[in-house]
Motif scaffolding. Sequence first.
Motif, PDB file in Angstrom:
ATOM      1  N   ALA A   6      21.674  47.159  50.940  1.00 53.81           N
ATOM      2  CA  ALA A   6      20.504  47.148  51.816  1.00 53.81           C
ATOM      3  C   ALA A   6      20.824  47.549  53.252  1.00 53.81           C
ATOM      4  O   ALA A   6      20.068  48.295  53.885  1.00 53.81           O
ATOM      5  N   GLU A   7      21.937  47.067  53.786  1.00 52.52           N
ATOM      6  CA  GLU A   7      22.263  47.326  55.188  1.00 52.52           C
ATOM      7  C   GLU A   7      23.207  48.516  55.369  1.00 52.52           C
ATOM      8  O   GLU A   7      23.585  48.833  56.497  1.00 52.52           O
ATOM      9  N   LYS A  38      24.538  52.451  55.356  1.00 49.02           N
ATOM     10  CA  LYS A  38      24.041  53.802  55.581  1.00 49.02           C
ATOM     11  C   LYS A  38      24.121  54.595  54.284  1.00 49.02           C
ATOM     12  O   LYS A  38      24.929  54.305  53.404  1.00 49.02           O
TER      13      LYS A  38
END
Length: 431
Positions: free
Chosen positions: A179-180, A182
Amino acid sequence: MTTQPKTSRPTRVFLAKLQGADVFDPLGDPVGRIHDIVVLIRRRVPEAIGLVIEVTNKRRVFLPMSRITSMEPGAIITTGLVNLRRFNQRPIETLAMSELVDRQVTFKDGSGKGLIEDIAVEQDRSRQWLITDFYVRRVTPGAFRLRRGDALLVPPSQLSGYLDTTLPQEASTLLSTFAELKAADVADILADLPAQRRLEVSTQLTDERLADILEELGDEDRVEILSSLEAARAADVLDVMQPDDAADLVADLPEDVATNLLELMEPEEAEDVRRLLAYDEFTAGGLMTTEPVILPPDATVATLLAHVRREDIPPALASMVLVVRPPLETPTGKFLGAVHIQRALREAPQTLLGTIIDTQVEGVAPTVGIGTVTRLLATYNLVALPVVDPETGFLLGAVSADDVLDNLLPRDWRDEDEDVTDKTMERTIHG
Protein backbone atom coordinates in the motif's frame (compact mmCIF):
# COMPACT_ATOMS: atom_id res chain seq x y z
CA MET A 1 13.67 -25.50 50.67
CA THR A 2 14.74 -26.30 47.11
CA THR A 3 14.00 -23.76 44.39
CA GLN A 4 13.06 -25.28 41.07
CA PRO A 5 14.86 -23.74 38.09
CA LYS A 6 12.67 -21.62 35.87
CA THR A 7 12.00 -22.94 32.39
CA SER A 8 11.68 -20.25 29.76
CA ARG A 9 9.14 -20.67 27.01
CA PRO A 10 10.69 -20.85 23.53
CA THR A 11 10.73 -17.54 21.71
CA ARG A 12 7.74 -17.21 19.40
CA VAL A 13 7.76 -14.81 16.48
CA PHE A 14 5.10 -14.13 13.85
CA LEU A 15 6.77 -13.74 10.48
CA ALA A 16 4.37 -11.17 9.00
CA LYS A 17 5.40 -8.73 11.72
CA LEU A 18 9.02 -9.02 10.61
CA GLN A 19 8.48 -7.86 7.04
CA GLY A 20 9.99 -4.42 6.50
CA ALA A 21 11.76 -4.47 9.87
CA ASP A 22 15.30 -3.12 10.13
CA VAL A 23 18.23 -5.46 10.71
CA PHE A 24 21.14 -4.27 12.87
CA ASP A 25 24.66 -5.45 13.60
CA PRO A 26 25.87 -5.93 17.21
CA LEU A 27 26.89 -2.25 17.44
CA GLY A 28 23.42 -1.06 16.48
CA ASP A 29 24.31 0.03 12.96
CA PRO A 30 21.69 -0.77 10.29
CA VAL A 31 22.52 -3.64 7.94
CA GLY A 32 19.38 -3.70 5.82
CA ARG A 33 15.64 -4.28 5.88
CA ILE A 34 13.72 -7.56 5.80
CA HIS A 35 12.09 -8.26 2.45
CA ASP A 36 10.90 -11.81 3.09
CA ILE A 37 11.57 -14.99 5.08
CA VAL A 38 12.81 -18.23 3.52
CA VAL A 39 11.13 -21.41 4.80
CA LEU A 40 11.32 -25.11 4.04
CA ILE A 41 7.75 -26.40 4.21
CA ARG A 42 8.24 -29.89 2.73
CA ARG A 43 10.01 -31.19 5.83
CA ARG A 44 8.25 -33.22 8.51
CA VAL A 45 8.52 -30.15 10.72
CA PRO A 46 8.57 -27.00 8.51
CA GLU A 47 11.39 -24.62 9.30
CA ALA A 48 12.42 -21.00 8.71
CA ILE A 49 16.04 -21.06 7.53
CA GLY A 50 16.83 -17.43 6.82
CA LEU A 51 15.84 -13.89 5.95
CA VAL A 52 15.98 -12.11 2.62
CA ILE A 53 17.20 -8.64 3.48
CA GLU A 54 17.46 -5.61 1.24
CA VAL A 55 20.81 -3.87 1.61
CA THR A 56 22.31 -0.98 -0.36
CA ASN A 57 21.10 -0.31 -3.93
CA LYS A 58 18.08 -2.57 -3.36
CA ARG A 59 20.29 -5.66 -3.51
CA ARG A 60 18.57 -8.61 -1.82
CA VAL A 61 20.81 -11.02 0.04
CA PHE A 62 20.31 -14.11 2.20
CA LEU A 63 20.90 -14.00 5.95
CA PRO A 64 20.85 -17.46 7.63
CA MET A 65 18.95 -17.78 10.88
CA SER A 66 22.18 -19.01 12.46
CA ARG A 67 23.54 -15.46 12.17
CA ILE A 68 20.64 -13.91 14.08
CA THR A 69 21.28 -13.33 17.78
CA SER A 70 17.91 -11.70 18.59
CA MET A 71 14.66 -11.63 16.63
CA GLU A 72 11.71 -9.52 17.66
CA PRO A 73 9.40 -7.33 15.59
CA GLY A 74 11.34 -4.17 14.76
CA ALA A 75 14.59 -5.35 16.36
CA ILE A 76 16.54 -8.02 14.50
CA ILE A 77 20.16 -8.25 15.64
CA THR A 78 22.77 -10.19 13.66
CA THR A 79 26.34 -11.32 14.27
CA GLY A 80 27.38 -8.65 11.76
CA LEU A 81 28.45 -11.14 9.07
CA VAL A 82 26.41 -10.70 5.88
CA ASN A 83 27.19 -12.32 2.54
CA LEU A 84 26.45 -9.70 -0.12
CA ARG A 85 25.93 -12.24 -2.89
CA ARG A 86 22.52 -11.66 -4.48
CA PHE A 87 19.83 -14.04 -3.18
CA ASN A 88 18.68 -16.72 -5.62
CA GLN A 89 15.79 -18.86 -4.47
CA ARG A 90 16.27 -22.63 -4.70
CA PRO A 91 13.43 -24.95 -5.81
CA ILE A 92 13.10 -26.41 -2.31
CA GLU A 93 12.67 -22.97 -0.74
CA THR A 94 9.46 -21.00 -0.24
CA LEU A 95 9.17 -17.30 0.48
CA ALA A 96 6.81 -17.04 3.44
CA MET A 97 5.23 -13.67 2.72
CA SER A 98 5.30 -13.74 -1.07
CA GLU A 99 4.24 -17.35 -1.62
CA LEU A 100 2.87 -19.00 1.53
CA VAL A 101 0.72 -16.30 3.14
CA ASP A 102 -2.79 -16.17 1.57
CA ARG A 103 -2.53 -19.82 0.48
CA GLN A 104 -5.77 -21.76 0.95
CA VAL A 105 -5.66 -24.77 3.26
CA THR A 106 -8.08 -27.47 4.39
CA PHE A 107 -8.68 -28.45 8.02
CA LYS A 108 -8.01 -32.17 8.38
CA ASP A 109 -10.86 -32.50 10.90
CA GLY A 110 -13.32 -31.79 8.06
CA SER A 111 -14.45 -28.40 9.42
CA GLY A 112 -13.79 -26.52 6.18
CA LYS A 113 -11.16 -24.33 4.59
CA GLY A 114 -9.07 -21.33 5.58
CA LEU A 115 -6.45 -18.86 4.40
CA ILE A 116 -3.01 -18.56 5.97
CA GLU A 117 -2.60 -15.00 7.26
CA ASP A 118 0.57 -15.40 9.34
CA ILE A 119 3.15 -17.97 10.39
CA ALA A 120 4.43 -18.57 13.93
CA VAL A 121 7.98 -19.82 14.44
CA GLU A 122 9.73 -20.87 17.63
CA GLN A 123 13.38 -21.58 18.35
CA ASP A 124 14.08 -25.07 19.65
CA ARG A 125 17.01 -26.20 21.80
CA SER A 126 19.21 -26.74 18.75
CA ARG A 127 18.51 -23.07 17.81
CA GLN A 128 16.47 -23.98 14.75
CA TRP A 129 13.41 -21.81 14.02
CA LEU A 130 10.56 -24.25 13.50
CA ILE A 131 7.11 -23.41 12.14
CA THR A 132 4.83 -24.38 15.01
CA ASP A 133 1.53 -22.84 13.89
CA PHE A 134 -0.23 -21.17 11.00
CA TYR A 135 -2.55 -18.27 11.82
CA VAL A 136 -5.51 -19.32 9.69
CA ARG A 137 -8.77 -17.51 9.01
CA ARG A 138 -11.76 -19.66 8.14
CA VAL A 139 -13.33 -18.94 4.75
CA THR A 140 -16.50 -19.95 2.99
CA PRO A 141 -17.25 -19.45 -0.72
CA GLY A 142 -19.35 -16.33 -1.41
CA ALA A 143 -21.11 -15.08 -4.51
CA PHE A 144 -18.09 -13.10 -5.70
CA ARG A 145 -15.25 -13.80 -3.26
CA LEU A 146 -14.35 -15.79 -0.17
CA ARG A 147 -16.11 -14.74 3.02
CA ARG A 148 -13.78 -14.59 5.99
CA GLY A 149 -14.66 -15.81 9.45
CA ASP A 150 -12.87 -16.57 12.72
CA ALA A 151 -9.10 -16.87 12.93
CA LEU A 152 -7.21 -19.46 14.94
CA LEU A 153 -3.73 -20.92 15.41
CA VAL A 154 -3.38 -24.36 13.85
CA PRO A 155 -0.30 -26.65 13.76
CA PRO A 156 0.83 -27.64 10.24
CA SER A 157 0.03 -31.29 11.04
CA GLN A 158 -3.66 -30.44 11.27
CA LEU A 159 -3.81 -28.79 7.83
CA SER A 160 -3.50 -29.94 4.24
CA GLY A 161 -3.04 -27.94 1.07
CA TYR A 162 -0.25 -25.62 2.12
CA LEU A 163 2.17 -27.62 -0.05
CA ASP A 164 -0.04 -27.34 -3.14
CA THR A 165 1.25 -24.56 -5.40
CA THR A 166 -1.15 -25.39 -8.24
CA LEU A 167 -4.31 -23.99 -6.61
CA PRO A 168 -5.34 -20.34 -7.13
CA GLN A 169 -4.06 -18.17 -4.29
CA GLU A 170 -5.40 -15.02 -2.67
CA ALA A 171 -3.12 -11.97 -2.43
CA SER A 172 -4.92 -9.63 -0.03
CA THR A 173 -2.36 -9.92 2.77
CA LEU A 174 0.56 -9.45 0.39
CA LEU A 175 -1.16 -6.52 -1.32
CA SER A 176 -1.65 -4.79 2.02
CA THR A 177 2.14 -4.63 2.36
CA PHE A 178 2.32 -2.83 -1.01
CA ALA A 179 0.00 0.00 0.00
CA GLU A 180 2.71 2.52 0.91
CA LEU A 181 5.27 1.40 -1.66
CA LYS A 182 6.06 3.24 -4.88
CA ALA A 183 5.14 1.53 -8.13
CA ALA A 184 8.81 0.94 -8.98
CA ASP A 185 9.35 -0.86 -5.65
CA VAL A 186 6.28 -3.06 -6.14
CA ALA A 187 7.49 -3.86 -9.67
CA ASP A 188 10.82 -4.93 -8.19
CA ILE A 189 9.03 -7.28 -5.77
CA LEU A 190 6.77 -8.73 -8.48
CA ALA A 191 9.75 -9.42 -10.72
CA ASP A 192 11.25 -11.62 -8.00
CA LEU A 193 8.10 -13.73 -7.52
CA PRO A 194 7.59 -17.09 -9.24
CA ALA A 195 5.67 -16.66 -12.49
CA GLN A 196 2.37 -18.11 -11.21
CA ARG A 197 2.41 -16.04 -8.02
CA ARG A 198 3.29 -12.90 -10.00
CA LEU A 199 0.21 -13.38 -12.18
CA GLU A 200 -2.04 -14.09 -9.17
CA VAL A 201 -0.95 -10.90 -7.45
CA SER A 202 -1.21 -8.81 -10.62
CA THR A 203 -4.78 -9.86 -11.34
CA GLN A 204 -5.86 -8.66 -7.88
CA LEU A 205 -4.46 -5.13 -8.28
CA THR A 206 -6.68 -2.26 -9.39
CA ASP A 207 -6.38 -1.13 -13.02
CA GLU A 208 -4.65 2.11 -12.01
CA ARG A 209 -2.16 0.46 -9.68
CA LEU A 210 -1.37 -2.30 -12.18
CA ALA A 211 -0.89 0.27 -14.94
CA ASP A 212 1.64 2.18 -12.82
CA ILE A 213 3.51 -1.02 -12.01
CA LEU A 214 3.59 -2.27 -15.61
CA GLU A 215 5.26 1.00 -16.58
CA GLU A 216 8.13 0.07 -14.22
CA LEU A 217 8.52 -3.61 -15.13
CA GLY A 218 10.87 -5.14 -17.68
CA ASP A 219 9.53 -5.92 -21.14
CA GLU A 220 9.22 -9.69 -20.67
CA ASP A 221 7.42 -9.50 -17.32
CA ARG A 222 4.87 -6.90 -18.36
CA VAL A 223 4.05 -8.68 -21.61
CA GLU A 224 3.54 -11.89 -19.61
CA ILE A 225 1.24 -10.17 -17.12
CA LEU A 226 -0.85 -8.29 -19.69
CA SER A 227 -1.20 -11.40 -21.85
CA SER A 228 -2.51 -13.36 -18.86
CA LEU A 229 -5.41 -10.94 -18.28
CA GLU A 230 -8.79 -11.23 -19.93
CA ALA A 231 -8.78 -9.07 -23.06
CA ALA A 232 -11.32 -6.56 -21.71
CA ARG A 233 -9.33 -6.12 -18.47
CA ALA A 234 -6.06 -5.76 -20.40
CA ALA A 235 -7.61 -3.02 -22.53
CA ASP A 236 -8.82 -1.19 -19.42
CA VAL A 237 -5.28 -1.26 -17.99
CA LEU A 238 -3.84 0.09 -21.23
CA ASP A 239 -6.43 2.89 -21.14
CA VAL A 240 -5.06 4.27 -17.86
CA MET A 241 -1.37 3.91 -18.74
CA GLN A 242 0.64 6.84 -20.06
CA PRO A 243 0.17 6.69 -23.86
CA ASP A 244 3.89 6.30 -24.57
CA ASP A 245 4.21 3.41 -22.10
CA ALA A 246 1.06 1.81 -23.47
CA ALA A 247 2.45 2.10 -27.01
CA ASP A 248 5.75 0.50 -25.95
CA LEU A 249 3.86 -2.39 -24.38
CA VAL A 250 1.50 -2.89 -27.33
CA ALA A 251 4.51 -2.91 -29.67
CA ASP A 252 5.93 -5.90 -27.77
CA LEU A 253 2.72 -7.96 -28.07
CA PRO A 254 1.96 -10.41 -30.87
CA GLU A 255 0.33 -8.53 -33.74
CA ASP A 256 -3.07 -10.22 -33.44
CA VAL A 257 -3.21 -9.61 -29.68
CA ALA A 258 -2.21 -5.96 -30.11
CA THR A 259 -4.85 -5.39 -32.79
CA ASN A 260 -7.57 -6.93 -30.61
CA LEU A 261 -6.63 -4.84 -27.56
CA LEU A 262 -6.56 -1.61 -29.57
CA GLU A 263 -10.11 -2.38 -30.73
CA LEU A 264 -11.23 -2.88 -27.13
CA MET A 265 -9.59 0.29 -25.78
CA GLU A 266 -11.38 3.62 -25.48
CA PRO A 267 -11.29 5.20 -28.97
CA GLU A 268 -9.37 8.32 -27.89
CA GLU A 269 -6.77 6.33 -25.94
CA ALA A 270 -6.36 3.83 -28.77
CA GLU A 271 -5.88 6.64 -31.27
CA ASP A 272 -3.06 8.11 -29.17
CA VAL A 273 -1.35 4.72 -29.05
CA ARG A 274 -1.73 4.20 -32.81
CA ARG A 275 -0.18 7.61 -33.49
CA LEU A 276 2.83 6.79 -31.33
CA LEU A 277 3.27 3.37 -32.94
CA ALA A 278 3.68 5.10 -36.31
CA TYR A 279 7.05 6.57 -35.25
CA ASP A 280 10.37 4.81 -34.95
CA GLU A 281 11.17 3.76 -31.39
CA PHE A 282 14.26 5.96 -30.94
CA THR A 283 12.81 9.22 -32.29
CA ALA A 284 11.11 12.08 -30.49
CA GLY A 285 7.77 10.83 -31.83
CA GLY A 286 8.41 7.33 -30.53
CA LEU A 287 9.51 8.62 -27.11
CA MET A 288 6.88 11.30 -26.54
CA THR A 289 3.67 11.21 -24.58
CA THR A 290 0.59 12.73 -26.17
CA GLU A 291 -0.68 13.99 -22.79
CA PRO A 292 1.61 16.74 -21.46
CA VAL A 293 0.05 19.61 -19.50
CA ILE A 294 -1.46 21.93 -22.14
CA LEU A 295 -3.23 25.26 -21.59
CA PRO A 296 -4.27 28.26 -23.72
CA PRO A 297 -2.60 31.69 -23.34
CA ASP A 298 -5.67 33.19 -21.61
CA ALA A 299 -5.52 30.63 -18.75
CA THR A 300 -4.33 31.98 -15.41
CA VAL A 301 -1.50 30.94 -13.13
CA ALA A 302 -4.12 29.63 -10.70
CA THR A 303 -5.43 27.30 -13.43
CA LEU A 304 -1.88 26.16 -14.21
CA LEU A 305 -1.20 25.29 -10.58
CA ALA A 306 -4.43 23.31 -10.37
CA HIS A 307 -3.42 21.25 -13.42
CA VAL A 308 0.15 20.44 -12.36
CA ARG A 309 -1.09 19.48 -8.87
CA ARG A 310 -2.88 16.41 -10.26
CA GLU A 311 -1.48 13.12 -8.95
CA ASP A 312 -1.53 11.44 -12.38
CA ILE A 313 0.89 13.99 -13.87
CA PRO A 314 4.51 12.71 -13.81
CA PRO A 315 6.89 15.18 -12.09
CA ALA A 316 8.91 15.76 -15.27
CA LEU A 317 5.81 16.81 -17.23
CA ALA A 318 4.49 18.91 -14.33
CA SER A 319 7.61 21.08 -14.41
CA MET A 320 6.55 22.83 -17.59
CA VAL A 321 3.16 23.74 -19.07
CA LEU A 322 2.92 23.97 -22.85
CA VAL A 323 0.87 26.91 -24.17
CA VAL A 324 -1.00 26.54 -27.46
CA ARG A 325 -3.87 27.93 -29.48
CA PRO A 326 -7.04 25.80 -29.31
CA PRO A 327 -7.76 22.96 -29.68
CA LEU A 328 -5.96 21.76 -26.58
CA GLU A 329 -5.97 18.03 -27.38
CA THR A 330 -2.96 16.82 -29.34
CA PRO A 331 -2.42 17.56 -32.14
CA THR A 332 -3.28 21.02 -30.86
CA GLY A 333 -3.42 24.44 -32.42
CA LYS A 334 -0.23 26.43 -32.92
CA PHE A 335 2.44 25.93 -30.26
CA LEU A 336 3.29 29.27 -28.61
CA GLY A 337 5.85 28.36 -25.94
CA ALA A 338 6.13 27.13 -22.38
CA VAL A 339 5.57 28.37 -18.84
CA HIS A 340 7.95 26.91 -16.27
CA ILE A 341 6.43 26.02 -12.91
CA GLN A 342 9.19 27.92 -11.10
CA ARG A 343 8.29 31.12 -12.99
CA ALA A 344 4.57 30.60 -12.37
CA LEU A 345 5.14 30.34 -8.62
CA ARG A 346 6.57 33.88 -8.62
CA GLU A 347 3.44 35.35 -10.24
CA ALA A 348 0.05 36.40 -8.88
CA PRO A 349 -2.70 33.75 -9.29
CA GLN A 350 -4.65 35.93 -11.75
CA THR A 351 -1.68 36.43 -14.10
CA LEU A 352 -2.39 35.27 -17.66
CA LEU A 353 -0.03 32.66 -19.02
CA GLY A 354 0.27 34.58 -22.29
CA THR A 355 2.20 37.29 -20.45
CA ILE A 356 4.87 34.96 -19.02
CA ILE A 357 5.48 32.53 -21.89
CA ASP A 358 9.04 31.43 -22.49
CA THR A 359 9.22 31.58 -26.29
CA GLN A 360 12.82 30.35 -26.28
CA VAL A 361 11.64 26.78 -25.69
CA GLU A 362 11.44 25.44 -29.22
CA GLY A 363 9.83 22.20 -30.20
CA VAL A 364 11.54 19.37 -32.06
CA ALA A 365 10.20 17.44 -35.02
CA PRO A 366 8.86 13.95 -34.27
CA THR A 367 11.47 12.40 -36.58
CA VAL A 368 14.43 13.80 -34.60
CA GLY A 369 16.60 11.06 -33.06
CA ILE A 370 17.13 10.33 -29.38
CA GLY A 371 20.66 11.71 -29.51
CA THR A 372 19.43 15.18 -30.52
CA VAL A 373 16.67 15.08 -27.90
CA THR A 374 19.20 14.17 -25.20
CA ARG A 375 21.57 16.98 -26.18
CA LEU A 376 18.77 19.57 -26.18
CA LEU A 377 17.54 18.49 -22.74
CA ALA A 378 21.09 18.72 -21.38
CA THR A 379 22.00 21.97 -23.15
CA TYR A 380 18.97 23.91 -21.94
CA ASN A 381 18.62 22.18 -18.54
CA LEU A 382 15.13 20.92 -19.32
CA VAL A 383 13.30 17.84 -18.05
CA ALA A 384 10.75 17.86 -20.89
CA LEU A 385 10.85 18.91 -24.53
CA PRO A 386 7.85 19.73 -26.75
CA VAL A 387 7.39 17.81 -30.00
CA VAL A 388 5.95 19.94 -32.81
CA ASP A 389 4.85 19.24 -36.37
CA PRO A 390 7.42 21.16 -38.46
CA GLU A 391 4.89 21.96 -41.19
CA THR A 392 1.88 23.13 -39.18
CA GLY A 393 3.48 24.21 -35.90
CA PHE A 394 0.93 22.09 -34.03
CA LEU A 395 1.99 20.50 -30.73
CA LEU A 396 2.07 16.68 -30.96
CA GLY A 397 3.30 15.84 -27.48
CA ALA A 398 6.36 16.07 -25.23
CA VAL A 399 9.40 13.95 -24.44
CA SER A 400 10.36 13.76 -20.76
CA ALA A 401 13.87 13.13 -19.46
CA ASP A 402 12.83 9.88 -17.76
CA ASP A 403 11.61 8.45 -21.09
CA VAL A 404 14.96 9.30 -22.68
CA LEU A 405 16.83 7.71 -19.79
CA ASP A 406 14.75 4.53 -20.02
CA ASN A 407 15.85 4.15 -23.63
CA LEU A 408 19.51 4.99 -23.02
CA LEU A 409 19.82 2.30 -20.37
CA PRO A 410 20.21 -1.34 -21.45
CA ARG A 411 16.86 -2.78 -22.49
CA ASP A 412 16.86 -5.20 -19.55
CA TRP A 413 18.29 -2.77 -17.01
CA ARG A 414 15.50 -3.44 -14.52
CA ASP A 415 16.54 -7.09 -14.34
CA GLU A 416 20.28 -6.54 -14.07
CA ASP A 417 22.55 -6.27 -11.07
CA GLU A 418 23.35 -2.64 -10.24
CA ASP A 419 27.08 -3.17 -10.81
CA VAL A 420 26.44 -4.67 -14.24
CA THR A 421 24.22 -1.72 -15.19
CA ASP A 422 26.88 0.76 -14.04
CA LYS A 423 29.53 -0.92 -16.17
CA THR A 424 27.21 -1.08 -19.19
CA MET A 425 26.38 2.62 -18.87
CA GLU A 426 30.06 3.46 -18.54
CA ARG A 427 30.74 1.67 -21.84
CA THR A 428 27.75 3.49 -23.40
CA ILE A 429 28.94 6.92 -22.27
CA HIS A 430 32.67 6.50 -22.86
CA GLY A 431 32.44 4.24 -25.90
